[in-house]
Design an enzyme around this catalytic site. Structure first.
Site, PDB file in Angstrom:
ATOM      1  N   ILE A  34       0.825  -1.214   0.000  1.00 47.11           N
ATOM      2  CA  ILE A  34       0.000   0.000   0.000  1.00 47.11           C
ATOM      3  C   ILE A  34       0.862   1.268   0.000  1.00 47.11           C
ATOM      4  CG2 ILE A  34      -0.219   0.353   2.506  1.00 47.11           C
ATOM      5  CD1 ILE A  34      -3.270   0.589   2.039  1.00 47.11           C
ATOM      6  N   ASN A  91      11.411  -8.917   6.955  1.00 46.96           N
ATOM      7  CA  ASN A  91      11.715  -8.382   8.274  1.00 46.96           C
ATOM      8  C   ASN A  91      11.217  -9.374   9.317  1.00 46.96           C
ATOM      9  OD1 ASN A  91      12.879  -5.876   7.492  1.00 46.96           O
ATOM     10  ND2 ASN A  91      10.839  -5.142   6.959  1.00 46.96           N
ATOM     11  N   HIS A 104       5.802 -12.296   5.891  1.00 38.99           N
ATOM     12  CA  HIS A 104       5.663 -11.814   4.518  1.00 38.99           C
ATOM     13  C   HIS A 104       7.037 -11.565   3.928  1.00 38.99           C
ATOM     14  CE1 HIS A 104       5.448  -8.396   7.292  1.00 38.99           C
ATOM     15  NE2 HIS A 104       6.106  -7.679   6.384  1.00 38.99           N
ATOM     16  N   HIS A 106       8.835  -9.210   1.032  1.00 40.94           N
ATOM     17  CA  HIS A 106       8.715  -8.073   0.117  1.00 40.94           C
ATOM     18  C   HIS A 106       9.441  -8.427  -1.181  1.00 40.94           C
ATOM     19  CE1 HIS A 106       7.722  -4.913   3.278  1.00 40.94           C
ATOM     20  NE2 HIS A 106       8.220  -5.867   4.045  1.00 40.94           N
TER      21      HIS A 106
HETATM   22  P1  AMP Z   1       7.113  -4.915   7.523  1.00 38.31           P
HETATM   23  O1  AMP Z   1       7.810  -3.739   8.143  1.00 38.31           O
HETATM   24  O2  AMP Z   1       8.063  -5.863   6.836  1.00 38.31           O
HETATM   25  O3  AMP Z   1       6.189  -5.614   8.509  1.00 38.31           O
HETATM   26  O4  AMP Z   1       6.245  -4.310   6.355  1.00 38.31           O
HETATM   27  C1  AMP Z   1       4.852  -4.245   6.350  1.00 38.31           C
HETATM   28  C2  AMP Z   1       4.431  -3.680   5.013  1.00 38.31           C
HETATM   29  O5  AMP Z   1       3.034  -3.843   4.898  1.00 38.31           O
HETATM   30  C3  AMP Z   1       4.730  -2.198   4.815  1.00 38.31           C
HETATM   31  O6  AMP Z   1       5.557  -2.040   3.659  1.00 38.31           O
HETATM   32  C4  AMP Z   1       3.333  -1.569   4.608  1.00 38.31           C
HETATM   33  O7  AMP Z   1       3.336  -0.525   3.665  1.00 38.31           O
HETATM   34  C5  AMP Z   1       2.518  -2.770   4.146  1.00 38.31           C
HETATM   35  N1  AMP Z   1       1.090  -2.702   4.416  1.00 38.31           N
HETATM   36  C6  AMP Z   1       0.473  -2.398   5.588  1.00 38.31           C
HETATM   37  N2  AMP Z   1      -0.865  -2.475   5.451  1.00 38.31           N
HETATM   38  C7  AMP Z   1      -1.109  -2.829   4.169  1.00 38.31           C
HETATM   39  C8  AMP Z   1      -2.290  -3.067   3.397  1.00 38.31           C
HETATM   40  N3  AMP Z   1      -3.522  -2.945   3.934  1.00 38.31           N
HETATM   41  N4  AMP Z   1      -2.163  -3.428   2.107  1.00 38.31           N
HETATM   42  C9  AMP Z   1      -0.928  -3.556   1.545  1.00 38.31           C
HETATM   43  N5  AMP Z   1       0.222  -3.349   2.210  1.00 38.31           N
HETATM   44  C10 AMP Z   1       0.138  -2.981   3.500  1.00 38.31           C
END
Ligand code: AMP
Length: 122
Positions: A34, A91, A104, A106
């Site tokens: 997002i 992460n 997850h 990236h």
């Molecule tokens: P992390 O710091 O690895 O946990 O990254 C979490 C990621 O999730 C971040 O890059 C956010 O921008 C992304 N994120 C959070 N909420 C959403 C959402 N509803 N849809 C898509 N991405 C999201």
């Protein structure tokens, strides 16, 4: 850390929050981040309830782990970044600033991504 079934990615998996889907199979769901940090910035999540990579690698079955990483590969292919190259990042926990407690990966791509991490100042 116990899995929180109300984290945002669990809610996406249940269809309670929309996501821009790229790929889905029995093991994984891939969607656009997002808040993209590169021209291509996607997230791939397993369908099971795993807090982080450590939890996933320790407790998911071999079939689930293989299926997940094949889905990561497939997502990169669908995004068109396989040929020019891309970066995978996961992460895991506090020092890595993991924000969402559902494992997850990236996928970053679409441009030259520079150094892996900023070098510490000496
Ligand atoms: P992390 O710091 O690895 O946990 O990254 C979490 C990621 O999730 C971040 O890059 C956010 O921008 C992304 N994120 C959070 N909420 C959403 C959402 N509803 N849809 C898509 N991405 C999201």
């Amino acid at each position: 850390m116990a899995y929180d079934p109300n984290n945002v990615f669990a809610r996406i998996l249940r269809g309670e929050i929309p996501a821009q889907k790229i790929y889905e199979d029995e093991f994984a769901l891939a969607f656009h981040d997002i808040n993209p940090l590169a021209p291509v910035h996607a997230l791939v999540i397993p369908k099971g309830p795993y807090v982080a990579f450590d939890d996933f690698a320790a407790t998911a079955g071999d079939t689930g782990i293989a299926g997940f990483f094949r889905a990561v590969r497939k997502t990169a292919e669908l995004l068109g970044v396989s040929q020019d190259g891309f970066r995978l990042l996961a992460n895991n926990g506090a020092n890595a600033h993991q924000e969402v407690p559902h494992f997850h990966v990236h996928i970053f791509g679409g441009r030259s991504l520079g150094a892996m991490l900023p070098r510490p100042r000496s």
